[in-house]
Design a protein around this motif. Structure first.
Motif, mmCIF file in Angstrom:
data_model
loop_
_atom_site.group_PDB
_atom_site.id
_atom_site.type_symbol
_atom_site.label_atom_id
_atom_site.label_comp_id
_atom_site.label_asym_id
_atom_site.label_seq_id
_atom_site.Cartn_x
_atom_site.Cartn_y
_atom_site.Cartn_z
ATOM 1 N N GLU A 23 0.824 -1.214 0.000
ATOM 2 C CA GLU A 23 0.000 0.000 0.000
ATOM 3 C C GLU A 23 0.859 1.266 0.000
ATOM 4 O OE1 GLU A 23 -2.532 -0.648 3.371
ATOM 5 O OE2 GLU A 23 -4.015 -1.784 2.186
ATOM 6 N N ASN A 24 1.934 1.261 0.774
ATOM 7 C CA ASN A 24 2.808 2.433 0.834
ATOM 8 C C ASN A 24 3.504 2.700 -0.496
ATOM 9 O OD1 ASN A 24 2.130 2.937 3.476
ATOM 10 N ND2 ASN A 24 3.941 1.961 4.358
ATOM 11 N N THR A 25 3.965 1.624 -1.144
ATOM 12 C CA THR A 25 4.632 1.764 -2.436
ATOM 13 C C THR A 25 3.643 2.270 -3.483
ATOM 14 O OG1 THR A 25 6.046 -0.107 -1.831
ATOM 15 C CG2 THR A 25 6.103 0.584 -4.129
ATOM 16 N N THR A 26 2.425 1.779 -3.423
ATOM 17 C CA THR A 26 1.384 2.216 -4.367
ATOM 18 C C THR A 26 1.090 3.701 -4.202
ATOM 19 O OG1 THR A 26 0.397 0.007 -4.328
ATOM 20 C CG2 THR A 26 -0.982 1.791 -5.137
ATOM 21 N N LYS A 27 0.984 4.147 -2.948
ATOM 22 C CA LYS A 27 0.719 5.571 -2.687
ATOM 23 C C LYS A 27 1.836 6.457 -3.247
ATOM 24 C CE LYS A 27 -2.200 4.895 1.363
ATOM 25 N NZ LYS A 27 -2.172 4.658 2.814
ATOM 26 N N GLN A 28 3.054 5.955 -3.149
ATOM 27 C CA GLN A 28 4.216 6.687 -3.673
ATOM 28 C C GLN A 28 4.102 6.859 -5.197
ATOM 29 O OE1 GLN A 28 7.881 4.913 -2.270
ATOM 30 N NE2 GLN A 28 9.115 6.101 -3.694
ATOM 31 N N ILE A 29 3.688 5.814 -5.886
ATOM 32 C CA ILE A 29 3.527 5.870 -7.341
ATOM 33 C C ILE A 29 2.391 6.831 -7.718
ATOM 34 C CG2 ILE A 29 2.995 4.540 -9.436
ATOM 35 C CD1 ILE A 29 5.713 3.844 -8.225
ATOM 36 N N GLU A 30 1.310 6.776 -6.957
ATOM 37 C CA GLU A 30 0.179 7.693 -7.200
ATOM 38 C C GLU A 30 0.663 9.143 -7.144
ATOM 39 O OE1 GLU A 30 -3.948 6.878 -5.466
ATOM 40 O OE2 GLU A 30 -2.664 5.613 -4.226
ATOM 41 N N LYS A 31 1.465 9.427 -6.123
ATOM 42 C CA LYS A 31 1.957 10.790 -5.896
ATOM 43 C C LYS A 31 2.938 11.216 -6.990
ATOM 44 C CE LYS A 31 3.932 13.516 -2.093
ATOM 45 N NZ LYS A 31 4.534 13.438 -0.744
ATOM 46 N N GLU A 32 3.880 10.322 -7.320
ATOM 47 C CA GLU A 32 4.927 10.654 -8.298
ATOM 48 C C GLU A 32 4.406 10.737 -9.727
ATOM 49 O OE1 GLU A 32 8.057 7.794 -7.941
ATOM 50 O OE2 GLU A 32 8.563 8.381 -5.882
ATOM 51 N N LYS A 33 3.543 9.812 -10.112
ATOM 52 C CA LYS A 33 3.115 9.703 -11.510
ATOM 53 C C LYS A 33 1.739 10.299 -11.788
ATOM 54 C CE LYS A 33 6.754 7.056 -12.420
ATOM 55 N NZ LYS A 33 7.891 7.500 -13.252
ATOM 56 N N GLY A 34 0.958 10.552 -10.730
ATOM 57 C CA GLY A 34 -0.408 11.029 -10.931
ATOM 58 C C GLY A 34 -1.333 9.923 -11.411
ATOM 59 N N ALA A 35 -0.900 8.664 -11.247
ATOM 60 C CA ALA A 35 -1.684 7.515 -11.712
ATOM 61 C C ALA A 35 -2.890 7.279 -10.799
ATOM 62 C CB ALA A 35 -0.801 6.267 -11.752
ATOM 63 N N THR A 36 -3.957 6.749 -11.370
ATOM 64 C CA THR A 36 -5.162 6.426 -10.606
ATOM 65 C C THR A 36 -5.042 5.020 -10.033
ATOM 66 O OG1 THR A 36 -6.538 7.832 -12.016
ATOM 67 C CG2 THR A 36 -7.678 6.144 -10.719
ATOM 68 N N PHE A 37 -5.274 4.902 -8.729
ATOM 69 C CA PHE A 37 -5.198 3.589 -8.081
ATOM 70 C C PHE A 37 -6.463 2.798 -8.365
ATOM 71 C CE2 PHE A 37 -6.255 1.038 -4.213
ATOM 72 C CZ PHE A 37 -5.320 0.033 -4.435
ATOM 73 N N LEU A 38 -6.288 1.562 -8.817
ATOM 74 C CA LEU A 38 -7.403 0.638 -9.001
ATOM 75 C C LEU A 38 -7.179 -0.563 -8.093
ATOM 76 C CD1 LEU A 38 -7.916 0.739 -12.887
ATOM 77 C CD2 LEU A 38 -9.217 1.958 -11.116
ATOM 78 N N HIS A 39 -8.096 -0.773 -7.159
ATOM 79 C CA HIS A 39 -7.956 -1.876 -6.206
ATOM 80 C C HIS A 39 -8.322 -3.200 -6.877
ATOM 81 C CE1 HIS A 39 -8.418 -4.361 -2.635
ATOM 82 N NE2 HIS A 39 -7.766 -3.421 -1.957
ATOM 83 N N PRO A 40 -7.558 -4.252 -6.611
ATOM 84 C CA PRO A 40 -7.829 -5.541 -7.261
ATOM 85 C C PRO A 40 -9.193 -6.151 -6.953
ATOM 86 C CG PRO A 40 -5.650 -5.542 -6.241
ATOM 87 C CD PRO A 40 -6.344 -4.294 -5.785
ATOM 88 N N SER A 41 -9.801 -5.764 -5.827
ATOM 89 C CA SER A 41 -11.065 -6.419 -5.453
ATOM 90 C C SER A 41 -12.074 -5.502 -4.775
ATOM 91 C CB SER A 41 -10.777 -7.607 -4.522
ATOM 92 O OG SER A 41 -10.017 -7.179 -3.406
ATOM 93 N N ASN A 42 -11.626 -4.420 -4.170
ATOM 94 C CA ASN A 42 -12.527 -3.566 -3.385
ATOM 95 C C ASN A 42 -12.899 -2.299 -4.162
ATOM 96 O OD1 ASN A 42 -13.985 -3.160 -0.932
ATOM 97 N ND2 ASN A 42 -12.507 -1.588 -0.360
ATOM 98 N N ASP A 43 -13.525 -2.508 -5.317
ATOM 99 C CA ASP A 43 -13.856 -1.418 -6.232
ATOM 100 C C ASP A 43 -15.149 -1.822 -6.947
ATOM 101 O OD1 ASP A 43 -13.820 -0.420 -9.151
ATOM 102 O OD2 ASP A 43 -12.317 0.882 -8.247
#
Length: 311
Positions: A127-147
């Motif tokens: 989760e922490n690594t994903t948040k870092q990518i969201e911040k750096e790249k502006g990418a949208t997080f898509l959860h594998p199951s809770n969406d």
């Protein structure tokens, strides 16, 4: 989530998925004393049902969001699904994967154009690594199951199964993050005729079983299971659907998972991965309960490491 939304979702993703075959086996039917219908998502694009939810989730993004790409964390199948869906739709995909994820799954993600960022094999690290990518790249997080969009996409597998066999008494699905069984429950509610949904889950990661008992989302202290795709936990979007629409969850041992996997390989002559065999293992475990019934079984995927087979 209702019937109309599920139909719209299915229509939307049809160009990007396979309508996978449903297989039967007289010898397995005799073994269980029931009629079994295996929905073979191991034949899905990238080898698992998760292509459905990934494609739907990306297609629901705005043009601006697509330009910045998508990011997820996954031990394998959703990683591959998001990478391939993103490639098909011309979107960048950043995939956070634990260092110990199966090599066959890492290689497939690379093959589908996904950009892998490795992390320690803990949920916190993911989760922490994903948040870092969201911040750096502006990418949208898509959860594998809770969406919601992912859940609807996964439900289209059961929708296809019930369109072929609308009179199933039960549908069995494996339980990991909860996206597949929640989607299955929605499809069974609107396309089945009094069709009940039952989950299969390893004893080693029985958080969903305990969550249904306690009424709150439980976690696992260990994840010592061969079913590597089922090590994640339920979320606040899928848990209420599961609570209301899944009849119960049957827990199975590691030996029972391997035995079920072996039977699928030997009798159906197809490859399924350990996580995929868990639903069938649940049928075998309590076969006396389902004698004479028509049972649907979602074989969720076939991305198995052939260098590391359990038999």
């Amino acid at each position: 989530m209702d019937k109309r939304q599920l139909i719209q979702c299915h229509d939307r993703i049809k160009p990007f998925i396979h309508n996978t075959p449903v297989l039967t086996s007289k010898s397995i039917d005799a073994m269980v004393s029931a009629n079994l219908f295996f929905k073979c998502e191991n034949f899905q694009k990238m080898g698992a049902f998760k292509m459905r939810g990934a494609a739907n989730a990306i297609m629901q993004l705005s043009k601006e969001q697509r330009q910045h790409g998508v990011v997820t964390h996954s031990s394998g199948n959703f990683a591959q699904a998001l990478a391939l869906s993103a490639q098909s739709l011309g979107v960048k995909a950043f995939i956070v994967m634990p260092k110990n994820a199966p090599l066959v799954k890492k290689n497939a993600v690379k093959e589908y154009g996904g950009r892998i960022i490795e992390c320690e094999p803990t949920l916190v690290a993911r989760e922490n690594t994903t948040k870092q990518i969201e911040k750096e790249k502006g990418a949208t997080f898509l959860h594998p199951s809770n969406d919601d969009h992912v859940i609807l996409g996964q439900g289209t597998a059961c929708k296809e199964l019930l369109e072929l066999h609308p009179d199933l008494d039960y549908v069995f699905a494996p339980v990991g993050g909860g996206g597949l069984i929640a989607g299955t429950a929605i499809a069974a509610k609107y396309f089945g005729k009094h069709c009940k949904v039952i989950g299969g889950e390893p004893f080693e990661v029985d958080d969903a079983y305990r969550s249904l008992q306690s009424g709150t989302i439980e976690t696992n202290k260990t994840t010592n299971t061969i079913a590597d795709g089922l090590k994640t936990q339920l979320g606040d979007r899928n848990f209420p659907i599961i609570t209301q629409n899944v009849q119960r969850i049957i827990r199975v041992t590691e030996e029972e998972i391997v035995q079920a996997m072996r039977i699928v390989w030997e009798r159906l002559k197809i490859i399924c991965e350990p996580s995929s065999a868990v639903a069938f293992a649940a049928v075998l475990k309590e076969k006396e309960q389902f004698s004479g019934k028509k049972l649907g079984v979602i074989l969720s995927g076939g991305n198995v490491d052939l260098n590391n087979l359990p038999f």
